[in-house]
Each structure stands twice: as C-alpha cells, then as structure tokens.
Design an enzyme around this catalytic site. Structure first.
Site, PDB file in Angstrom:
ATOM      1  N   LYS A   1      18.207 -68.220  14.525  1.00 33.24           N
ATOM      2  CA  LYS A   1      19.496 -68.839  15.064  1.00 33.24           C
ATOM      3  C   LYS A   1      20.396 -68.789  14.426  1.00 33.24           C
ATOM      4  O   LYS A   1      21.513 -69.031  15.102  1.00 33.24           O
ATOM      5  CB  LYS A   1      18.890 -70.309  15.351  1.00 33.24           C
ATOM      6  CG  LYS A   1      17.694 -70.626  16.077  1.00 33.24           C
ATOM      7  CD  LYS A   1      17.362 -71.861  16.528  1.00 33.24           C
ATOM      8  CE  LYS A   1      16.022 -72.173  17.789  1.00 33.24           C
ATOM      9  NZ  LYS A   1      15.014 -71.873  17.257  1.00 33.24           N
TER      10      LYS A   1
HETATM   11  C1  LIG Z   1      13.964 -71.710  18.011  1.00 40.11           C
HETATM   12  C2  LIG Z   1      13.038 -70.547  17.363  1.00 40.11           C
HETATM   13  C3  LIG Z   1      12.000 -70.015  18.112  1.00 40.11           C
HETATM   14  C4  LIG Z   1      11.916 -69.827  19.544  1.00 40.11           C
HETATM   15  O1  LIG Z   1      13.025 -69.194  20.004  1.00 40.11           O
HETATM   16  P1  LIG Z   1      13.440 -69.238  21.655  1.00 40.11           P
HETATM   17  O2  LIG Z   1      14.777 -68.546  21.948  1.00 40.11           O
HETATM   18  O3  LIG Z   1      13.798 -70.825  21.929  1.00 40.11           O
HETATM   19  O4  LIG Z   1      12.491 -68.645  22.441  1.00 40.11           O
HETATM   20  C5  LIG Z   1      11.017 -69.240  17.464  1.00 40.11           C
HETATM   21  N1  LIG Z   1      10.826 -69.074  16.317  1.00 40.11           N
HETATM   22  C6  LIG Z   1      11.466 -69.926  15.436  1.00 40.11           C
HETATM   23  C7  LIG Z   1      11.657 -69.895  13.795  1.00 40.11           C
HETATM   24  C8  LIG Z   1      12.743 -70.699  16.096  1.00 40.11           C
HETATM   25  O5  LIG Z   1      13.472 -71.338  15.173  1.00 40.11           O
END
Ligand SMILES: *Cc1c(COP(=O)(O)O)cnc(C)c1O
Length: 462
Positions: A110
């Site tokens: 993220k």
């Molecule tokens: C947020 C997150 C996801 C999911 O991502 P999306 O874009 O919501 O599908 C998967 N793995 C981790 C570690 C995350 O923080």
C-alpha cells in the site's frame, strides 16, 4: 484526459478534482474517459521503477498538472524504501517469480499507492493554499501506509480510526507509535463497520472542518492509488520478459484495487496472460468468477486479515469497463440494488471472464501449508497474504502458460504470530518493523460515538 463515474451522473472531472473528491457524487467510482496507451517500445529501454512511473503517471494528470511538475514530483514520491529498486523480483523456479512489494516504510504494497496519493494531495493543497484532514477507518495496512505517507506534510492532519479486532500487533503498533504532531490514532470500541459508518457520516456532515479545508479519503477507491499500482505491473513485465511474452500475475486480493491496477495496465498496452484472483475465505470474488454469484456475506476473520472484506469495492470498475463495456446505465442497474440484491450477470457478459481471469479461494490451513512448502523448497519465507496467491498458482498451474509473478503484498515480519504457529522462523526483521516494539504506544480511546470523535477532531484541528 478527464474522468467520469461508473454510474454516469458525475463526469468531466479533472485529475485534481477526482483526487480530492475520492468517491463520485452518484455513489460510483471514477474512471478515466479512455485508456491512455503506453509506448512499449520506449519502455523497453528503461531500467528503474521511477523511470517507468514517469511514463505512466503523467498520462492521467495532464488536466491538472504540467508534465514537468509531475516528473519533478515523481523524483521525490516513493521514499524510505529499504531496496534501491523499490520492487525486487525473486525467482523461485523457471516459471514462478515473486514481485516483492513490501520494502516500503510500512512493509506492505500500500505504500506504492498511498505515497503517490500523499504527494499529489500535498501538491494540490500547497498551490491552493489550503489544508486537509485525512480521515479513515482501517482494519489492516491502509491506516499505517496512509499515516506514514502523510506525516511529512504540514498541510495534512491524519485521524485514523482503529476498530477492536483482527489486526496483528505489528499492524497496530505501526499506527500507535508514530510520533508526529499531525497524526492522531483513535482506538474505537467497536468493529470495522462501526468505524466505517462514522467515516461515512463525517463525509456527509463535514461540520468539524475549517473553512476552505478538504476532507480526504484514503480508502482504496481513490483513482490515484490505482495509478501508483499500475506502475509496478509495467515495471515487473519489463524486468521479467521485456514485454516479449505475456506474464501472468497472481494477486492476493480483498477490495480488488490491486487486481484492477493489473487489468488497467493491460488496457494501457501491457501484454498479459492471466490474472489470478486469489482470496481467503472471504470469497465473494471467487464466487463471482467461478459461479457468477456476486453476493455479500458476513466477514470472517482469517490469518490474512488485510483481505477480510464482505464486498470488493473496486470490482465495480471491472463491471463497468470490462463486462458492461462502459455502459454506465448497465452498471448503475446492477449497483442500485446491491448489496441487497446479488449481482449475477447475463451469461454472455459473464463468460468473458475466462479471457483474462482465474480465481481461487484458499482457507487458513492451506495458507499455512503454502507458507511451509515455499519455505521448505526455496528457503524463502512469505507472509500469509502472499501465501494465498502462491497457493492459487499451485492449484491453477495447469491453466497457466509462461511466467507467473506472485505479488508479495506484505513482509512476513508483519505477522509474527502466524509464522510462529506455522513452526517457521523469522530471520531478518526489517528495522522499520523492529523499532516499533521499543516505542511507547500512543492512542486515544473512544466509544463508537461520532459526536465524541467529531469533537476530538475539532479540538485538534488548529
Ligand atoms: C490491502 C492488502 C491486500 C488487498 O489488496 P486489495 O487492493 O484490497 O485487493 C492484500 N494484501 C495485503 C498485505 C494488503 O495490505
């Protein structure tokens, strides 16, 4: 390039408007008016992640920022990564690779989307001489990445609501140990939905804002986050095959933002094999791709908590662009009664899924098994989210041609308890994850009351 809503009632928006607004006024999600095309021949000669990003990001921003402004911004956007290359690729065997997206300051992918968001938020605020409040509810990695991305900008104050519940101690400490005067972590005695409802009401009421102040959403529907993620798909394809062969991507997903970024990259010209939509027991997406049944069900807690969702908000973009072929009326028809009514597409629409998508649902026991198997065969430790994607590749390998990249979305050090339960050992914990255990936790406790929380924001909104 302007933007419009998937539901057709909010259109002709500039990049900056979409950035600051987040959700469209008709409840839909913003989409670019067309898919800009990337010159793959030019990209072949690039080397670094930032250089690739410089060929992608300006394609979406020209309605608000000059190309030179954006190129300059990108030189200083992604910061505090522990790897020079930002997204190193590890080869497991001849056809299987891991795209490591967890070397940012909060050890989850993220950081890519939210650091880009914060850089543009700040650029827009500074030139308008305004300030903003970031308000978000988080049950996982979004909060820490948002806090970290925004804390260096004086124009932004962040208030993040943490529900009681399924979050690892590392994830929690990442948010409660930030020592920055413009960051406030509120622990709310309630669940994620309670927090989410308070955030929703805040966006309706806005009573606590100062005049000329923005209220910014950092949830995964903001288009700028998708742009940040599109960049690493192009980068990975460049590094893996120089775009000579289509690559498959296995994506552990919850809100479908990361999958939609992969799809977007393909629409912009990136050769693509299949996208593996890998989910945990919260399997609404798997039910859709395998059975044309997109129906909401209760959230269940898993050992991959950042994918514990009941609906996948970004999926609306796929319905609009891929299935409804950009007919907003069709999209609106499905979404106007969702989630009360499940979405089930007409057969001729749904069958298109097979061109691009495969899906798999991995329960906690298989997740642990996948972590062990990968460790035993490659001496490589993966986190539970990455393990979901890895297991999906394992189960679907007969249907894959060529190379497959597994997206490693979090560092295993974020989930020490799961690692321990799997009888595995964490060797090197990155410093950004170890120091939070030496710091004192600081947060403000609240009942799930919007009045008390709004008052707190007013008091600290100086
Ligand atoms: C947020 C997150 C996801 C999911 O991502 P999306 O874009 O919501 O599908 C998967 N793995 C981790 C570690 C995350 O923080």
């Amino acid at each position: 390039m302007l933007f419009h809503s998937t539901r057709g009632q909010d259109s002709n928006k500039t990049f900056e408007e979409v950035l600051m607004q987040g959700l469209a006024s008709d409840g839909g999600l913003f989409m670019p008016d067309h898919w800009p095309q990337v010159d793959i021949e030019e990209l072949k000669h690039l080397d670094s992640f930032v250089d690739v990003a410089k060929h992608i990001v300006p394609l979406f921003t020209e309605s608000s920022f000059s190309k030179d402004e954006v190129l300059e911004l990108l030189d200083d956007t992604w910061h505090d990564f522990s790897e020079q290359t930002f997204a190193p690729i590890k080869k497991l065997d001849d056809s299987k690779l891991v795209l490591e997206l967890f070397h940012g300051p909060t050890a989850a992918f993220k950081d890519f989307g939210l650091q880009l968001a914060a850089a543009f938020f700040n650029k827009s605020l500074v030139r308008q001489n305004k300030t903003a409040i970031v308000l978000g509810a988080t049950s996982g990695d979004t909060g820490s990445a948002a806090i970290d991305a925004c804390k260096r900008f004086d124009s932004i104050k962040s208030f993040i609501l943490l529900p009681d519940g399924n979050m690892s101690e590392v994830q929690r400490r990442q948010m409660t140990t930030v020592d920055s005067s413009n960051v406030f972590t509120l622990r709310v005695n309630g669940n994620f939905d309670d927090c989410q409802n308070i955030v929703k009401e805040a966006f309706n009421e806005r009573s606590f804002l100062k005049k000329d102040q923005f209220l910014l959403a950092v949830n995964s529907i903001n288009w700028v986050r998708i742009i940040g993620q599109i960049c690493y798909y192009f980068y990975a394809s460049l590094k893996i095959s120089k775009f000579a062969e289509p690559v498959n991507f296995s994506v552990p997903t919850g809100n479908f933002g990361n999958v939609f970024a992969c799809y977007s990259a393909h629409k912009m010209g990136m050769p693509l094999g299949k996208i593996l939509v890998a989910v945990n027991n919260n399997n609404i997406l798997h039910r859709f791709f395998s059975n044309n049944d997109y129906s909401r069900s209760e959230v269940s807690e898993t050992i991959s908590p950042s994918m514990d969702i009941s609906i996948a908000s970004n999926f609306e973009r796929l319905i609009y662009d891929f299935y409804a072929e950009r007919d907003a009326e069709v999209c609106d028809k499905y979404y106007s009664s969702f989630p009360n009514n499940a979405i089930s597409l007409s057969e001729d629409m749904w069958i298109k899924s097979k061109e691009l998508f495969l899906s798999y649902c991995v329960d906690d026991i298989s997740t642990i098994d996948a972590m062990k198997t990968i460790y035993e065969s490659h001496q490589y430790l993966i986190d539970p989210h990455t393990a979901v994607a890895s297991e999906a590749v394992n189960k679907l390998k007969e249907e894959l041609k060529g190379s497959t990249a597994i997206l490693a979305t979090a560092h295993p050090g974020k989930f020490p308890q799961v690692i321990k339960d799997a009888n595995l050992t964490l060797h090197d914990i990155p410093e950004n994850l170890s120091i939070i255990f030496d710091r004192e936790e600081r947060s403000y406790n609240f009942p799930a009351s919007k009045e008390l929380i709004f008052n707190f924001i007013v008091k600290n909104n100086l």
